[in-house]
Design a protein around this motif. Structure first.
Motif, mmCIF file in Angstrom:
data_model
loop_
_atom_site.group_PDB
_atom_site.id
_atom_site.type_symbol
_atom_site.label_atom_id
_atom_site.label_comp_id
_atom_site.label_asym_id
_atom_site.label_seq_id
_atom_site.Cartn_x
_atom_site.Cartn_y
_atom_site.Cartn_z
ATOM 1 N N GLY A 216 0.754 -1.139 -0.086
ATOM 2 C CA GLY A 216 0.033 0.124 -0.014
ATOM 3 C C GLY A 216 0.792 1.261 0.244
ATOM 4 N N TRP A 217 0.412 2.281 -0.813
ATOM 5 C CA TRP A 217 1.435 3.556 -0.822
ATOM 6 C C TRP A 217 0.664 4.823 -1.044
ATOM 7 N N VAL B 241 -3.600 0.270 -3.366
ATOM 8 C CA VAL B 241 -3.270 -1.056 -2.773
ATOM 9 C C VAL B 241 -3.007 -1.975 -4.007
ATOM 10 N N ARG C 82 -2.487 -6.415 -4.021
ATOM 11 C CA ARG C 82 -2.268 -7.510 -3.199
ATOM 12 C C ARG C 82 -2.602 -8.674 -4.305
ATOM 13 N N ARG D 123 -7.402 -1.445 3.773
ATOM 14 C CA ARG D 123 -7.669 -0.073 3.649
ATOM 15 C C ARG D 123 -8.884 0.272 3.843
ATOM 16 N N LEU E 241 -4.452 2.631 6.337
ATOM 17 C CA LEU E 241 -3.700 1.501 6.023
ATOM 18 C C LEU E 241 -3.477 0.876 7.432
#
Length: 276
Positions: A47-48, A57, A59, A103, A108
């Motif tokens: 996540g950023w 996100v 995944r 999220r 986060l």
């Protein structure tokens, strides 16, 4: 269990920490040294933050070491605050909605550990999640349940107090079911402006968690390391286990404590659950 890291500071490409250091997070997915399991191949996530909007996100359910899309993203993305997590399931399904980080709006959350005998108390815990938050629960993990309990107990206003109430609630419900020492956790959470980290277990024997020393000290210790000269003094790393063998570079987060990383400085304080 799992391994994770948080980076905050000068914008960098996540590949610097996921792939390029000696004991990178990708290496830990195959060769963890301090975790319960050596392999952490039950999914991954990153996540950023790239501004005031909600974080991105990404995944996946496969092992992090073999995912080409993760490598591509980590090579081209730049961020000054990102989370990365590799998962070793404690019993719940390997599916995308069970991969960290989780999220909610600008928040986060990621976790290493477990709620012991979660399947026995899952229903009772879920009843404490606020009705407007409950539809956002997507997966089946104890980690996501902890997140939404913390949100219900005020995470957006006072993260340390909310997490303390969340843990207090889990411990009370577990005690009602005869479950001893239910909580094992290292947690990271952020709203994009600050990062909060927690290390706690009901038994007083928490999973490992470390933070990097100040960049000024690292520059003195390792003047030949180019990365320490590229990033700013406000750069920090929090990791489940050190990313390589650099003596003096890492300090362990104390047992039963929480930390705050923010622009005005960092702090470590005692953590105690709050009965609810």
């Amino acid at each position: 269990m799992c391994r994770w890291l948080v980076y905050t500071g000068s914008p960098i490409r996540p590949e610097e920490l996921l792939y390029k250091v000696d004991h990178s997070l990708i290496d830990q997915s195959m060769h963890a040294k301090l975790g319960v399991t050596t392999l952490n191949g039950d999914g991954f996530g990153m996540g950023w933050y790239d501004g005031p909007r909600r974080p991105g996100v990404f995944r996946g359910i496969g092992p992090a070491w073999g995912d080409r899309n993760l490598r591509e993203l980590a090579e081209h993305l730049e961020s000054g605050l990102f989370f990365a997590h590799i998962r070793a399931s404690t019993g719940t399904a390997v599916q995308e909605t069970n991969c960290h980080p989780f999220r909610y709006r600008t928040w986060l959350w990621m976790h290493n550990g477990e709620i012991h005998d979660f399947h026995r108390i899952k229903r009772d815990l879920a009843l404490a999640v606020e009705p407007e938050l409950f539809p956002h629960l997507e997966g089946s993990t104890d980690s996501e349940m902890m997140f939404y309990l913390a949100l219900s107990y005020g995470l957006r206003d006072d993260p340390p107090a909310a997490v303390a109430r969340m843990v207090g609630h889990v411990e009370r419900v577990a005690a009602e079911h005869g479950i001893a020492n239910p909580v094992q956790m290292t947690i990271a959470t952020s709203n994009g402006e600050r990062v909060w980290i927690f290390r706690y277990s009901s038994a007083g024997a928490s999973r490992s968690l470390f933070f990097s020393r100040r960049i000024e000290a690292l520059r003195e210790l390792y003047p030949e390391n180019p990365m320490f000269h590229r990033v700013s003094e406000r750069t920090r790393l929090i990791v489940s286990e050190p990313l390589g063998d650099l003596p003096g570079a890492w300090r362990e987060v104390p047992e039963s404590s929480y930390g705050v990383v923010e622009a005005g400085g960092d702090s470590l304080r005692d953590f105690h659950p709050t009965p609810v």
